[in-house]
Design an enzyme around this catalytic site. Structure first.
Site, PDB file in Angstrom:
ATOM      1  N   ASP A 591       9.986 -51.321  15.602  1.00  0.00           N
ATOM      2  CA  ASP A 591      10.184 -51.182  17.040  1.00  0.00           C
ATOM      3  C   ASP A 591      11.658 -50.825  17.268  1.00  0.00           C
ATOM      4  O   ASP A 591      12.496 -51.008  16.382  1.00  0.00           O
ATOM      5  CB  ASP A 591       9.820 -52.491  17.734  1.00  0.00           C
ATOM      6  CG  ASP A 591      10.035 -52.448  19.232  1.00  0.00           C
ATOM      7  OD1 ASP A 591       9.705 -51.417  19.829  1.00  0.00           O
ATOM      8  OD2 ASP A 591      10.530 -53.431  19.789  1.00  0.00           O
ATOM      9  N   GLU A 698      21.631 -47.716  34.345  1.00  0.00           N
ATOM     10  CA  GLU A 698      22.268 -47.733  35.659  1.00  0.00           C
ATOM     11  C   GLU A 698      23.117 -48.982  35.838  1.00  0.00           C
ATOM     12  O   GLU A 698      24.200 -48.927  36.420  1.00  0.00           O
ATOM     13  CB  GLU A 698      21.197 -47.647  36.744  1.00  0.00           C
ATOM     14  CG  GLU A 698      20.492 -46.308  36.808  1.00  0.00           C
ATOM     15  CD  GLU A 698      19.761 -46.099  38.120  1.00  0.00           C
ATOM     16  OE1 GLU A 698      19.235 -47.085  38.644  1.00  0.00           O
ATOM     17  OE2 GLU A 698      19.743 -44.957  38.624  1.00  0.00           O
ATOM     18  N   SER A 744       9.787 -39.615  34.356  1.00  0.00           N
ATOM     19  CA  SER A 744       9.821 -39.101  32.992  1.00  0.00           C
ATOM     20  C   SER A 744       9.678 -37.584  32.972  1.00  0.00           C
ATOM     21  O   SER A 744      10.138 -36.928  32.033  1.00  0.00           O
ATOM     22  CB  SER A 744       8.708 -39.751  32.164  1.00  0.00           C
ATOM     23  OG  SER A 744       7.448 -39.515  32.764  1.00  0.00           O
ATOM     24  N   LYS A 747      13.302 -36.300  34.841  1.00  0.00           N
ATOM     25  CA  LYS A 747      14.462 -36.672  34.024  1.00  0.00           C
ATOM     26  C   LYS A 747      15.760 -36.668  34.828  1.00  0.00           C
ATOM     27  O   LYS A 747      16.838 -36.397  34.291  1.00  0.00           O
ATOM     28  CB  LYS A 747      14.603 -35.741  32.814  1.00  0.00           C
ATOM     29  CG  LYS A 747      13.410 -35.759  31.877  1.00  0.00           C
ATOM     30  CD  LYS A 747      13.604 -34.818  30.720  1.00  0.00           C
ATOM     31  CE  LYS A 747      12.369 -34.792  29.832  1.00  0.00           C
ATOM     32  NZ  LYS A 747      12.491 -33.844  28.718  1.00  0.00           N
ATOM     33  N   LYS A 776      22.132 -37.200  39.235  1.00  0.00           N
ATOM     34  CA  LYS A 776      22.481 -37.355  37.821  1.00  0.00           C
ATOM     35  C   LYS A 776      21.196 -37.255  37.011  1.00  0.00           C
ATOM     36  O   LYS A 776      20.106 -37.584  37.498  1.00  0.00           O
ATOM     37  CB  LYS A 776      23.163 -38.704  37.571  1.00  0.00           C
ATOM     38  CG  LYS A 776      22.274 -39.909  37.807  1.00  0.00           C
ATOM     39  CD  LYS A 776      23.024 -41.199  37.574  1.00  0.00           C
ATOM     40  CE  LYS A 776      22.102 -42.403  37.822  1.00  0.00           C
ATOM     41  NZ  LYS A 776      22.798 -43.681  37.733  1.00  0.00           N
ATOM     42  N   ARG A 805      23.894 -41.944  25.105  1.00  0.00           N
ATOM     43  CA  ARG A 805      22.903 -41.447  26.054  1.00  0.00           C
ATOM     44  C   ARG A 805      23.664 -40.755  27.179  1.00  0.00           C
ATOM     45  O   ARG A 805      24.391 -41.401  27.927  1.00  0.00           O
ATOM     46  CB  ARG A 805      22.057 -42.601  26.582  1.00  0.00           C
ATOM     47  CG  ARG A 805      21.406 -43.388  25.469  1.00  0.00           C
ATOM     48  CD  ARG A 805      20.927 -44.748  25.917  1.00  0.00           C
ATOM     49  NE  ARG A 805      19.755 -44.683  26.746  1.00  0.00           N
ATOM     50  CZ  ARG A 805      18.907 -45.697  26.886  1.00  0.00           C
ATOM     51  NH1 ARG A 805      19.104 -46.825  26.234  1.00  0.00           N
ATOM     52  NH2 ARG A 805      17.847 -45.596  27.663  1.00  0.00           N
ATOM     53  N   THR A 886       8.263 -46.747  19.536  1.00  0.00           N
ATOM     54  CA  THR A 886       8.819 -47.403  20.719  1.00  0.00           C
ATOM     55  C   THR A 886       8.057 -46.977  21.960  1.00  0.00           C
ATOM     56  O   THR A 886       7.456 -45.903  22.000  1.00  0.00           O
ATOM     57  CB  THR A 886      10.321 -47.056  20.875  1.00  0.00           C
ATOM     58  OG1 THR A 886      10.818 -47.624  22.076  1.00  0.00           O
ATOM     59  CG2 THR A 886      10.524 -45.556  20.919  1.00  0.00           C
ATOM     60  N   GLY A 887       8.087 -47.826  22.959  1.00  0.00           N
ATOM     61  CA  GLY A 887       7.495 -47.487  24.242  1.00  0.00           C
ATOM     62  C   GLY A 887       8.488 -46.830  25.174  1.00  0.00           C
ATOM     63  O   GLY A 887       8.170 -46.526  26.317  1.00  0.00           O
ATOM     64  N   ASP A 994       9.887 -57.307  17.864  1.00  0.00           N
ATOM     65  CA  ASP A 994      10.329 -58.560  18.476  1.00  0.00           C
ATOM     66  C   ASP A 994       9.656 -58.858  19.804  1.00  0.00           C
ATOM     67  O   ASP A 994       9.941 -59.875  20.422  1.00  0.00           O
ATOM     68  CB  ASP A 994      11.846 -58.520  18.703  1.00  0.00           C
ATOM     69  CG  ASP A 994      12.235 -57.557  19.815  1.00  0.00           C
ATOM     70  OD1 ASP A 994      13.148 -57.885  20.585  1.00  0.00           O
ATOM     71  OD2 ASP A 994      11.613 -56.485  19.915  1.00  0.00           O
TER      72      ASP A 994
END
Length: 1257
Positions: A591, A698, A744, A747, A776, A805, A886-887, A994
């Protein structure tokens, strides 16, 4: 009912900017939706300051609305079970879809597809209890399942048959207990371990099931004690009965009067119930119970949120236009009204510790944030809303509410339902249709995922949340997304099982050969097949039952080592049957969130076109912000983007420096305004301000703006205030006109604000003031939106290589005419039924997203766990292929893959995203076949398509790649990938995670590792091994896993050797006595040989190690060798078989030649040499000596010498004291041991093993 009517009145205004109320058709109110949540009226009838963020259900309830209009609303909101923006407001649209509505409505009432829940009341249907269970067995299934698992192994079944054969007199040899006791001991040890592990699981489950929650209990009015000062109107029985009866005929005047009365909160003279708080354990919660949840509490079941109220202590107050604004209080006039209200409902609710002024106050937001990382792995806080229908309702009236939801489903991101408010509690309990409830004065609103909180999510807001349970126990989303736990069996067990089949075939062949040599017709006294059966019993030691005992004890020792290792503190072994598999891992599925990263974001870098700031250079940014926002010449003036005086503080500065300062000021202001962050005040000993948002990025950016001097002081859905951290004065105040949230697909996120130029303004909604659009987003989409430039691509690429990022920030100024034109077009697009989202996006692109001024680029770092980079590199060098599942979003996963060095520098990342059709799917696979050294980055949607249509092709390509990153994966998809790799490659797969969303993956893997972290303990409780840091995994695999496998392989082969050698001795003896099935060593000699005379030295091999820990970490390639299984293979097995045949033949043959063919002297010499041979063979096999090994070997030898006087029934004691016995033992032992030892030395010299090579470096 009063709250319901008021919600209709205040809903008006969303999306009506620049329009007068009378110019809009009444039906427009039925079409308001969540994307309009940030649009407010510019007229006098605007929405309240704290109106709901997503006003899906509020509508224009004007006095001209008649009952048939309400019926249309019911059809739109409930029959279709869709949000109101998907519904048609026109009568013709309703008529065209009448048949479909009826069909869907009938399906809703079908219990097989939906459930109807009366809030706060017992349910007519039975639902499962709210129990969490990770146990594998019950009291009834424990014995059948464990016995089946044990006897599914061939050698256990073999020994069961051997033991049962001793019940037949012709087949009995020696004591019956000789064969039954070892089998019973093995079963007792193994089943005891399983029982202990399962009891521990149940104990942990019981802790979760015993967690207490506050539940509201609703009783009939008057059953609870009420304050004596409350007076009630006395009514006759006939009058009360008349109150309960529905009004069948209403004229327009009575409808208006009733609405006005209920708007003033006087629609009901007495509450529908009395409310009392009771504590219930999680296991006792039932469908329909209303929970009172507070910050930090785990949601114990799937719930629909009914009401959110902010506690009195958590108020944020600010002076705006001379009016006190508070999140929990209305205007002073409204507060006075509340104080004068002495209705029973109000008093009872206040007794519960809640300020229920929102019951009559339309300004309650009904918002709460939840953390879903236990469910889907995403650390973003999710905004959840109470339905407008129930948010304004007093608690006592909840019993009039009925919730309808779909059947239990494992889709965590979807929910469609409805909530109904009926006239009485009896109506809510009855199953009457929607139409009848509307006729009785009921109302209906749609429910979506925004109104829910699933089990194992965490309440993150200060608000107190009231929620009704709709799914419990095994029907919750988290339970349905979690696969059942299963018993895991190590690969070594299967390998040994196949070897024992060979040994059994050898036993049968040997028995048949011995009988055949005598001749099937020449048997005396016994039938030939009886002789074969007796030989099988005699040779049963070839398949050693002690093997399972030794291996199980070895596993316990390995588990003890792991849990006591100071290098991995907090490690827990929950499944002690598979530690050897830790040394055979070839695929690691990890994960991301909380496993590789810490869930902590930090702003690391900002670039403003010509200058980049990071680390210590941020001090310059603080200076620029100080000049730009502190040096205000007039106290009443506020900063706006075009303020000319903000850059004149440094008069002596050069022109270039002033320009850079202006750019920095502009980008900091943009970052401080363009977000969805809300500040909250927490009072825990001292007052602290925290931030709530659905994105941790954010929050990191807002924290950074605070660190450089600009703090977000206040925010609601209409306004935002920024203050200077140095002076504490408000420097920026804006009115929020529109918000375009992040998606999503898009973006990016944007916001339109109007700046206030004076701190004392006549009106917050003055048309004066600059209007700016800030946006942004990801560089991939913002590159075409911002104005042409020559540095954006280069800088974003540089930041991406650092694993940051990136977000590109831009702005655009709008004139009032431009904004009015945009607003009109945007509203028109928002009312479309088909193609609505695309139409709204077209309007935004046309009016706003053109030639934005590029302000800068930010770089946010998702902090990695400690030592993640060296750990991943070491595991990769150990030959382990690493997948990250990963989600989270594609961009986020890409950044973490780069920053963690999961993707090597310069390695090509091939992205497959949003693949909806299978016609070009093969093209991607063909490309990956041509570039086998690239990294595959794939999203969940594309992954699902491949797993559906190209399952084998996809996995055959993917398993050859060094790294695969899968994003937006559901828990079920993660488990499917683990199973698919196992099935296709037949290799060992380890999964580590986890969160609760990783449980399915962990349980599907051969080895599941859970990390105890911020996301809770759910993954660690369901895992086979629990650790506290990802870096501990390297030691778990490379050190403990390698040692466990090599030790067990050596132990297994030695136990097989120990059984084979005694079987060879038995064969030689049987041949010498003319093929009679008589035992050579009987009773105690047979039992003692496998237990007290050899068990301890053989078991001490579990302490052996070929290299130390430093070498194992320095040369992870040593681990790579284990994956081939060379430590226990057919080759090594047959080497031990030949050694056993040689040694057994020499020991028994020479003993018979040098003493006698049959007699106590021969038995004494043969047995003594056999025991000494095993002790010395253990010493030869040891690589690194341990004090315990010396004690075991020497102690066992002394014990054997001391027990000889007690073996008179088997030995000739007088012969034992003679020199003839001693020289025979020494001679035979030397001939037995020297050749195998010499062969081992020669092989080690000619072809040294890898561990000998690294030791010599």
């Amino acid at each position: 009912m009063g709250g319901l009517r008021r919600s209709g009145n205040r809903g008006r205004g969303y999306g009506e900017l620049g329009h007068d109320r009378d110019e809009i058709n009444d039906t427009v109110g039925l079409l308001e939706d969540d994307s309009q949540a940030q649009r407010y009226s510019d007229g006098s009838n605007h929405a309240g300051d704290e109106a709901p963020l997503l006003n899906e259900y509020a509508s224009h309830t004007r006095r001209s609305l008649t009952s048939d209009r309400l019926q249309n609303l019911a059809h739109i909101g409930s029959s279709l079970r869709l949000p109101s923006f998907m519904s048609s407001a026109s009568s013709s649209a309703n008529a065209n879809r009448q048949d479909e509505d009826t069909l869907l409505d009938s399906r809703e009432n079908d219990l097989s597809t939906s459930r109807i829940i009366a809030v706060g009341s017992p349910q007519f249907n039975r639902y499962p209890p709210n129990l969490v269970s990770n146990a594998k067995y019950t009291a009834l299934t424990f014995l059948p399942i464990t016995l089946y698992n044990e006897f599914s192994f061939f050698f256990n079944m073999y020994f069961l048959l051997v033991a049962l054969s001793q019940a037949i007199p012709p087949l009995r040899i020696g004591y019956l207990s000789t064969y039954i006791a070892p089998l019973a001991f093995v079963l007792f040890i193994t089943m005891g371990k399983e029982a202990y592990d399962d009891i521990e699981r149940r104990r942990r489950d019981n802790e979760a099931n015993s967690e207490e929650y506050v539940v509201l209990r609703f009783e009939e009015p008057g059953q609870l004690d009420t304050p004596p000062r409350i007076s009630r109107k006395l009514k006759s029985k006939a009058a009360r009965k008349a109150d309960r009866q529905p009004l069948t005929q209403r004229d327009r005047l009575s409808d208006i009067q009733e609405e006005e009365e209920q708007t003033e909160g006087q629609g009901r003279d007495h509450p529908s119930s009395s409310v009392k708080e009771v504590n219930k354990k999680s296991r006792d919660l039932k469908v329909g119970d209303v929970l009172k949840l507070t910050k930090g509490q785990r949601v114990p079941a799937d719930v629909v949120i009914l009401k959110c109220s902010t506690p009195e202590g958590a108020q944020i107050q600010t002076q705006t236009s001379g009016v006190l604004v508070s999140e929990t209080s209305g205007s002073p006039m409204e507060e006075d009204t509340d104080q004068n209200d002495s209705s029973p409902s109000r008093r009872t609710v206040k007794n519960l510790g809640l300020d229920n002024s929102q019951s009559s106050d339309s300004k309650s937001s009904g918002e709460t944030f939840i953390r879903t990382d236990q469910l889907d792995g995403e650390t973003d806080w999710k905004l959840r809303l109470a339905s407008a229908l129930t948010q304004t309702l007093p608690l006592e009236e909840f019993v009039r509410v009925r919730v309808t939801g779909g059947k239990p489903d494992k889709k965590v991101n979807e929910f469609i339902g409805k909530v109904e408010l009926l006239t009485t509690r009896r109506d809510a309990l009855s199953g009457q249709s929607d139409e009848s409830s509307i006729g009785n004065g009921g109302h209906t609103a749609a429910l979506s995922i925004d109104n829910t909180a699933w089990a194992n999510t965490i309440i993150a807001s200060q608000a107190t949340t009231m929620a009704v349970i709709i799914y419990t126990g095994p029907q919750t989303r988290s339970a349905l997304s979690t696969s059942l736990s299963r018993s895991k069996t190590g690969l070594l067990e299967f390998e040994i099982n196949s070897l024992t089949k060979i040994l059994c075939a050898l036993t049968l062949a040997l028995s048949i050969v011995l009988v055949a040599l005598e001749g099937f017709s020449n048997t005396e006294g016994n039938i030939w097949y009886v002789k074969i059966m007796r030989f099988l019993v005699l040779f049963s030691t070839i398949v050693p039952i002690s093997l399972r005992v030794n291996l199980d004890l070895g596993k316990s020792v390995y588990s003890w080592f792991i849990q006591r290792d100071p290098g991995i503190p907090g490690a827990v072994v929950r499944t002690s049957t598979i530690p050897e598999d830790l040394g055979r891992i070839e695929y690691l599925l990890s994960d991301k969130t909380g496993t590789l990263t810490q869930n902590e974001m930090e702003m690391k870098k900002i670039h403003v076109g010509t200058v980049s700031y990071a680390n210590e250079a941020m001090d310059e940014v603080v200076g620029y912000v100080g000049h730009g926002f502190v040096g205000i010449p007039r106290d009443k003036a506020l900063v706006t983007p075009s303020s000319s005086y903000t850059t004149t503080a440094g008069v002596t500065a050069t022109r270039t420096r002033r320009e850079i300062g202006s750019r920095v000021r502009d980008v900091v202001l943009a970052l401080a305004l363009c977000h969805n962050v809300t500040p909250t005040v927490e009072e825990e000993g001292r007052t602290t301000t925290s931030y709530q948002a659905s994105s941790p990025d954010e929050i990191a950016i807002v924290r950074w703006t605070e660190s450089v001097g600009l703090r977000l002081a206040y925010r609601d859905r209409k306004r935002m205030m920024l203050e200077s951290t140095d002076t504490g004065k408000t420097v920026v105040r804006v009115q929020i006109l529109d918000i375009f949230p992040f998606t999503s697909d898009g973006k990016r996120m944007g916001i339109i604000v109007r700046f206030q130029e004076q701190s004392k303004s006549s009106s917050l909604r003055s048309d004066s003031g600059e209007i700016w659009f800030y946006q942004k987003g990801a560089d991939t989409v913002m590159g075409s939106i911002v104005a042409a430039n020559d540095w954006l691509d280069e800088e974003t690429a540089n930041m991406a290589r650092e694993g940051l990022r990136t977000l590109v920030v831009g702005r655009k100024r709008l004139s009032s005419e431009q904004y009015r034109a945009f607003s009109a077009s945007y509203q028109e697009a928002s009312l479309a039924i088909s193609g609505r989202d695309a139409g709204m996006q077209r309007v935004v692109a046309e009016f706003l997203e053109r030639d934005l001024e590029l302000l800068g680029v930010t770089g946010v770092e998702d902090k990695l766990q400690r030592d993640v980079k060296p750990s991943l590199e070491l595991l990769r060098n150990a030959g382990i292929k690493i997948w990250m599942l990963t989600g989270d979003k594609v961009e986020t996963a890409r950044c973490v893959a780069v920053s963690s060095k999961l993707v090597a520098r310069g390695q090509y990342i091939y992205t497959v995203a949003k693949l909806k059709h299978k016609y070009n799917a093969q093209d991607h696979l063909d490309f990956l076949r041509s570039k086998p050294d690239s990294c595959l980055l794939i999203d969940g949607e594309s992954l699902m398509l491949y797993l559906t249509y190209f399952r084998v092709d996809f996995i055959s390509v993917a398993v050859r790649l060094p790294t695969v990153v899968a994003c937006r994966c559901s828990p079920t998809q993660k488990a499917d990938i683990a199973k698919l790799i196992k099935e296709f490659t037949k290799k060992r797969v380890c999964c580590i995670g986890d969160g609760g969303n990783d449980v399915s993956m962990i349980q599907a893997a051969d080895v599941g590792v859970g990390i105890v972290g911020k996301e809770g303990r759910q993954a660690s409780l369901a895992a086979d091994f629990s650790i506290e840091q990802f870096c501990h995994l390297t030691k778990l695999l490379v050190w403990h896993g390698r040692n466990s496998y090599k030790r067990s392989a050596k132990l297994a082969q030695f136990v097989i050797h120990r059984g084979l050698i005694i079987a060879v001795c038995q064969t030689m003896y049987s041949i010498a006595i003319k093929f009679e099935p008589e035992g050579l060593y009987k009773d105690w000699l047979l039992v003692g040989y496998a237990t007290v005379y050899t068990a301890a030295p053989v078991l001490s091999l579990v302490l052996d190690k070929d290299v130390d820990e430093n070498l194992a970490n320095l040369y992870p390639e040593l681990y790579k060798e284990l994956t081939s299984g060379r430590s226990l293979s057919y080759r090594t097995f047959f080497v031990w078989v030949f050694v056993s045949i040689y040694q057994g033949g020499m020991i028994q043959g020479l003993s018979q030649i040098l003493t006698e063919v049959d007699g106590p002297r021969m038995v004494a010499v043969s047995y003594t040499v056999l025991v000494l041979n095993e002790l010395l063979m253990v010493a030869i096999e040891i690589t690194t000596w341990h004090p315990v090994m010396v004690m075991c070997i020497v102690g066992t030898f002394l014990f054997y010498i001391g027990s000889m006087p007690f073996l008179g029934g088997y030995f000739d004691l007088d012969f034992l004291l003679s020199w003839g016995f001693v020289w025979r033992v020494l001679a035979i032992g030397s001939i037995s041991l020297i050749p195998p030892y010499a062969g081992k030395l020669i092989r080690r010299t000619m072809k040294p093993p890898s561990y000998r090579k690294v030791q010599g470096i």
